[in-house]
Write a protein that holds these residues in place. Structure first.
Motif, PDB file in Angstrom:
ATOM      1  N   HIS A  13      44.153  27.800  29.714  1.00  0.00           N
ATOM      2  CA  HIS A  13      44.971  27.265  30.801  1.00  0.00           C
ATOM      3  C   HIS A  13      45.206  25.767  30.596  1.00  0.00           C
ATOM      4  O   HIS A  13      44.369  25.055  30.033  1.00  0.00           O
ATOM      5  N   ASN A  14      46.355  25.313  31.086  1.00  0.00           N
ATOM      6  CA  ASN A  14      46.701  23.901  31.017  1.00  0.00           C
ATOM      7  C   ASN A  14      46.580  23.207  32.368  1.00  0.00           C
ATOM      8  O   ASN A  14      47.063  22.083  32.541  1.00  0.00           O
ATOM      9  N   GLY A  15      45.962  23.879  33.321  1.00  0.00           N
ATOM     10  CA  GLY A  15      45.742  23.319  34.637  1.00  0.00           C
ATOM     11  C   GLY A  15      44.472  23.897  35.223  1.00  0.00           C
ATOM     12  O   GLY A  15      43.871  24.827  34.666  1.00  0.00           O
ATOM     13  N   PRO A  16      44.010  23.378  36.375  1.00  0.00           N
ATOM     14  CA  PRO A  16      42.806  23.893  37.012  1.00  0.00           C
ATOM     15  C   PRO A  16      42.901  25.400  37.268  1.00  0.00           C
ATOM     16  O   PRO A  16      43.951  25.911  37.651  1.00  0.00           O
ATOM     17  N   VAL A  17      41.793  26.104  37.057  1.00  0.00           N
ATOM     18  CA  VAL A  17      41.726  27.546  37.317  1.00  0.00           C
ATOM     19  C   VAL A  17      41.389  27.735  38.783  1.00  0.00           C
ATOM     20  O   VAL A  17      40.294  27.404  39.231  1.00  0.00           O
ATOM     21  N   LYS A  18      42.335  28.264  39.563  1.00  0.00           N
ATOM     22  CA  LYS A  18      42.210  28.299  41.027  1.00  0.00           C
ATOM     23  C   LYS A  18      41.696  29.628  41.558  1.00  0.00           C
ATOM     24  O   LYS A  18      41.094  29.671  42.629  1.00  0.00           O
ATOM     25  N   CYS A  19      41.924  30.737  40.854  1.00  0.00           N
ATOM     26  CA  CYS A  19      41.513  32.038  41.395  1.00  0.00           C
ATOM     27  C   CYS A  19      41.194  33.009  40.268  1.00  0.00           C
ATOM     28  O   CYS A  19      41.754  32.920  39.171  1.00  0.00           O
ATOM     29  N   LEU A  20      40.299  33.963  40.565  1.00  0.00           N
ATOM     30  CA  LEU A  20      39.850  34.954  39.594  1.00  0.00           C
ATOM     31  C   LEU A  20      39.763  36.320  40.255  1.00  0.00           C
ATOM     32  O   LEU A  20      39.490  36.437  41.454  1.00  0.00           O
ATOM     33  N   ALA A  21      39.988  37.363  39.465  1.00  0.00           N
ATOM     34  CA  ALA A  21      39.777  38.735  39.914  1.00  0.00           C
ATOM     35  C   ALA A  21      39.416  39.569  38.697  1.00  0.00           C
ATOM     36  O   ALA A  21      39.926  39.329  37.597  1.00  0.00           O
ATOM     37  N   ALA A  22      38.537  40.546  38.889  1.00  0.00           N
ATOM     38  CA  ALA A  22      38.099  41.385  37.770  1.00  0.00           C
ATOM     39  C   ALA A  22      38.090  42.840  38.188  1.00  0.00           C
ATOM     40  O   ALA A  22      37.825  43.173  39.351  1.00  0.00           O
ATOM     41  N   GLU A  23      38.398  43.712  37.237  1.00  0.00           N
ATOM     42  CA  GLU A  23      38.316  45.140  37.463  1.00  0.00           C
ATOM     43  C   GLU A  23      37.904  45.826  36.163  1.00  0.00           C
ATOM     44  O   GLU A  23      38.029  45.254  35.075  1.00  0.00           O
ATOM     45  N   LYS A  24      37.415  47.047  36.265  1.00  0.00           N
ATOM     46  CA  LYS A  24      36.932  47.759  35.096  1.00  0.00           C
ATOM     47  C   LYS A  24      38.082  48.081  34.157  1.00  0.00           C
ATOM     48  O   LYS A  24      39.176  48.446  34.579  1.00  0.00           O
ATOM     49  N   ASP A  25      37.837  47.918  32.862  1.00  0.00           N
ATOM     50  CA  ASP A  25      38.857  48.185  31.851  1.00  0.00           C
ATOM     51  C   ASP A  25      39.035  49.699  31.714  1.00  0.00           C
ATOM     52  O   ASP A  25      38.093  50.409  31.342  1.00  0.00           O
ATOM     53  N   PRO A  26      40.223  50.219  32.032  1.00  0.00           N
ATOM     54  CA  PRO A  26      40.432  51.676  31.941  1.00  0.00           C
ATOM     55  C   PRO A  26      40.363  52.207  30.512  1.00  0.00           C
ATOM     56  O   PRO A  26      40.180  53.405  30.307  1.00  0.00           O
ATOM     57  N   ASP A  27      40.511  51.333  29.530  1.00  0.00           N
ATOM     58  CA  ASP A  27      40.485  51.761  28.128  1.00  0.00           C
ATOM     59  C   ASP A  27      39.107  51.652  27.493  1.00  0.00           C
ATOM     60  O   ASP A  27      38.951  51.908  26.293  1.00  0.00           O
ATOM     61  N   ALA A  28      38.100  51.291  28.290  1.00  0.00           N
ATOM     62  CA  ALA A  28      36.754  51.140  27.743  1.00  0.00           C
ATOM     63  C   ALA A  28      36.158  52.503  27.403  1.00  0.00           C
ATOM     64  O   ALA A  28      36.487  53.525  28.014  1.00  0.00           O
ATOM     65  N   SER A  54      46.158  29.925  37.709  1.00  0.00           N
ATOM     66  CA  SER A  54      45.975  28.487  37.500  1.00  0.00           C
ATOM     67  C   SER A  54      47.114  27.687  38.123  1.00  0.00           C
ATOM     68  O   SER A  54      48.197  28.211  38.401  1.00  0.00           O
ATOM     69  N   LEU A  55      46.850  26.406  38.295  1.00  0.00           N
ATOM     70  CA  LEU A  55      47.886  25.494  38.760  1.00  0.00           C
ATOM     71  C   LEU A  55      48.889  25.171  37.665  1.00  0.00           C
ATOM     72  O   LEU A  55      49.817  24.395  37.881  1.00  0.00           O
ATOM     73  N   ASP A  56      48.710  25.757  36.470  1.00  0.00           N
ATOM     74  CA  ASP A  56      49.729  25.617  35.425  1.00  0.00           C
ATOM     75  C   ASP A  56      50.829  26.667  35.578  1.00  0.00           C
ATOM     76  O   ASP A  56      51.662  26.834  34.695  1.00  0.00           O
ATOM     77  N   LYS A  57      50.806  27.406  36.714  1.00  0.00           N
ATOM     78  CA  LYS A  57      51.825  28.390  37.087  1.00  0.00           C
ATOM     79  C   LYS A  57      51.738  29.688  36.275  1.00  0.00           C
ATOM     80  O   LYS A  57      52.712  30.444  36.222  1.00  0.00           O
ATOM     81  N   SER A  58      50.599  29.956  35.672  1.00  0.00           N
ATOM     82  CA  SER A  58      50.463  31.182  34.888  1.00  0.00           C
ATOM     83  C   SER A  58      49.223  31.964  35.310  1.00  0.00           C
ATOM     84  O   SER A  58      48.291  31.415  35.904  1.00  0.00           O
ATOM     85  N   VAL A  59      49.266  33.260  34.994  1.00  0.00           N
ATOM     86  CA  VAL A  59      48.106  34.140  35.135  1.00  0.00           C
ATOM     87  C   VAL A  59      47.767  34.652  33.743  1.00  0.00           C
ATOM     88  O   VAL A  59      48.639  35.175  33.043  1.00  0.00           O
ATOM     89  N   LYS A  60      46.513  34.499  33.351  1.00  0.00           N
ATOM     90  CA  LYS A  60      46.088  34.995  32.051  1.00  0.00           C
ATOM     91  C   LYS A  60      45.212  36.227  32.227  1.00  0.00           C
ATOM     92  O   LYS A  60      44.467  36.351  33.200  1.00  0.00           O
ATOM     93  N   VAL A  61      45.339  37.140  31.267  1.00  0.00           N
ATOM     94  CA  VAL A  61      44.608  38.402  31.295  1.00  0.00           C
ATOM     95  C   VAL A  61      43.611  38.395  30.142  1.00  0.00           C
ATOM     96  O   VAL A  61      43.996  38.178  28.983  1.00  0.00           O
ATOM     97  N   TRP A  62      42.334  38.640  30.467  1.00  0.00           N
ATOM     98  CA  TRP A  62      41.264  38.599  29.477  1.00  0.00           C
ATOM     99  C   TRP A  62      40.541  39.950  29.444  1.00  0.00           C
ATOM    100  O   TRP A  62      40.450  40.633  30.459  1.00  0.00           O
TER     101      TRP A  62
END
Length: 461
Positions: free
Chosen positions: A387-402, A415-423
């Motif tokens: 991220h290029n800005g502060p990380v403001k919120c998080l959410a997690a769920e079980k990986d269906p492909d596990a 993030s405040l960088d206007k993006s959502v990243k998926v990990w």
């Protein structure tokens, strides 16, 4: 650039170098009327609040992209962390990025195969299979919190209201607003009695059923029968899910309530800008509720910014503006388990998944902590950067492909960088960092208390 686009939507793969710019949302000439106090029909003396989490004062004034060179972070003694290598290769963890350049991301919630994101553009976006699926406009108030209650989506806003949405039975892409809390009926009924007004400041009285400042977070009981809303007005309120009636309002702290989680055995935990974490005990009285103060769990100088509790309700985590995460373990009583030291600026969000704890920070990084089932110690497995800005919120769920025996999770970070990243993060991955909660103390960074919410370092989050 690899990726797909459709109707102004783009999903960037991890190998993408840059994202495609999008046009702004087309504004309607006439906004939809939103309840009894919309932007088009303001009530006199309606409070105006300016959101605080921006590190850069200019970000509060416009929707310009986050420029890290303008941020105090670039002048911070901790700014050298931006060049450090993370303990996990991001190429292994990062799945992709969801980008809709219309506002800074303040809230998100995941359910089944859908992801809901809220921003300061007043829009709630719905993503499915990592592509934009639908969207709906709140019309009033920055979206600061999102929770899912069965088939209903609840959003908390900066205008102090909660809005309830439901997916259309005919078209799952359409979301209809079914209620605004407090409801017009309850508002009118309550306004008839002078005793229902409370003084919030000199010469200013408001109804006790309404938040007069921004909502900071929302939470639900396990059976979704009660809704909790916490606010910068120093209170939390309790609502009945069946009819959206406000049952109780509790003045909980001496400063803004930044976080609230519903715990075990009728306990509710609140964290505030006054530096305290408090425990409240819920009792059912007739058709209503009564919350009584139990004890102060933590008292410190720096602001409490985030709270999280694990699924089994055995661990409570608390993030602070000094970059530390305290945690408590449920036993005969809540016992302080230790402090997690992984961030160099304020912790802005926390979430848990299985034996993992995720902490997002103003230092633009996400720490992944693994809890030992033997001695409850926590080890920093990895630090996710991107991220290029502060990380403001998080959410997690079980990986269906596990795989069947694999405990693997999908983590979403806004993030405040206007993006959502998926990990994609696995509990089975070997820890590459020996960092645990037992470390020598290091210098912490506390944001200064200031009067203007536009200035860097507000204790409201």
């Amino acid at each position: 650039m690899t990726g797909s686009s459709r109707k102004g939507r783009v999903f960037l793969d991890e190998g993408s170098v840059q994202g495609r710019k999008f046009g702004k949302l087309k504004k309607n000439d006439k906004d939809e009327f939103d309840g009894y106090n919309s932007d088009n029909h303001p009530r006199k003396n309606s409070p105006i609040t300016i959101d605080a989490p921006h590190l850069d004062p200019q970000m509060a004034a416009d929707n310009s992209p986050y420029d890290s060179s303008l941020s105090p972070l670039s002048k911070s003694p901790w700014s050298s962390h931006m060049n450090e290598e993370s303990s996990m290769s991001n190429d292994e963890a990062l799945v992709g990025s969801l980008i809709r350049e219309e506002g800074h991301i303040y809230s998100l919630a995941a359910t089944k195969d859908l992801l809901y994101t809220g921003s300061d553009s007043k829009n709630i976006r719905v993503w499915k299979n990592q592509k934009e699926f639908a969207g709906f406009k709140s019309n009033s108030g920055l979206v600061k919190a999102i929770v899912i209650a069965g088939e209903k989506i609840l959003t908390g806003h900066q205008d102090g209201r909660i809005r309830v949405w439901k997916v259309s039975g005919k078209n799952e892409q359409n979301h209809k607003r079914v209620a605004t809390l407090p409801t017009l009926r309850n508002y009118i009924k309550c306004s008839m009695k002078p005793s229902n007004y409370v003084e919030v400041r000199r010469h200013r009285n408001v109804l006790w059923i309404k938040h007069y400042d921004a909502i900071s977070c929302l939470s639900l009981t396990e059976d979704n029968s009660l809704i909790y809303s916490a606010s910068w007005d120093k209170t939390f309120k309790v609502w009945r899910s069946s009819n959206y009636k406000c049952l109780e309002s509790v003045t909980a702290h001496d400063d803004a309530v930044n976080a609230l989680v519903v715990g075990f055995e009728g306990l509710v935990f609140t964290g505030s800008a006054d530096g305290t974490v408090k425990i409240w005990r819920r009792e059912v009285q007739g058709k209503g509720t009564k919350h009584t103060f139990s004890k102060t769990l933590l008292k410190q100088e720096c602001a409490v910014t985030a709270l999280a509790i694990n699924a089994e309700a055995t661990f409570l985590y608390c993030g602070s503006s000094d970059g530390l995460v305290n945690y408590w373990v449920k036993g005969t009583d809540l016992e302080h388990g230790g402090i997690l030291r992984g961030h160099k600026l304020a912790v802005l969000c926390l979430t848990t998944a299985g034996n993992l704890v995720f902490s997002g920070s103003a230092d633009m990084a996400i720490c992944v902590w693994k809890r030992s089932s033997l001695n409850n110690d926590h080890t920093c497995m990895s630090i996710l950067t991107g991220h290029n800005g502060p990380v403001k919120c998080l959410a997690a769920e079980k990986d269906p492909d596990a795989m069947c025996n694999e405990r693997r999770w999908i983590l979403y970070s806004g993030s405040l960088d206007k993006s959502v990243k998926v990990w994609r993060v696995s509990e089975n991955a070997a820890s590459t960092s020996q960092q645990s909660n037992h470390q020598p103390p290091r210098r912490s960074v506390e944001f200064p208390r200031v009067s203007s919410l536009r200035k860097m370092g507000s204790r409201r989050y």
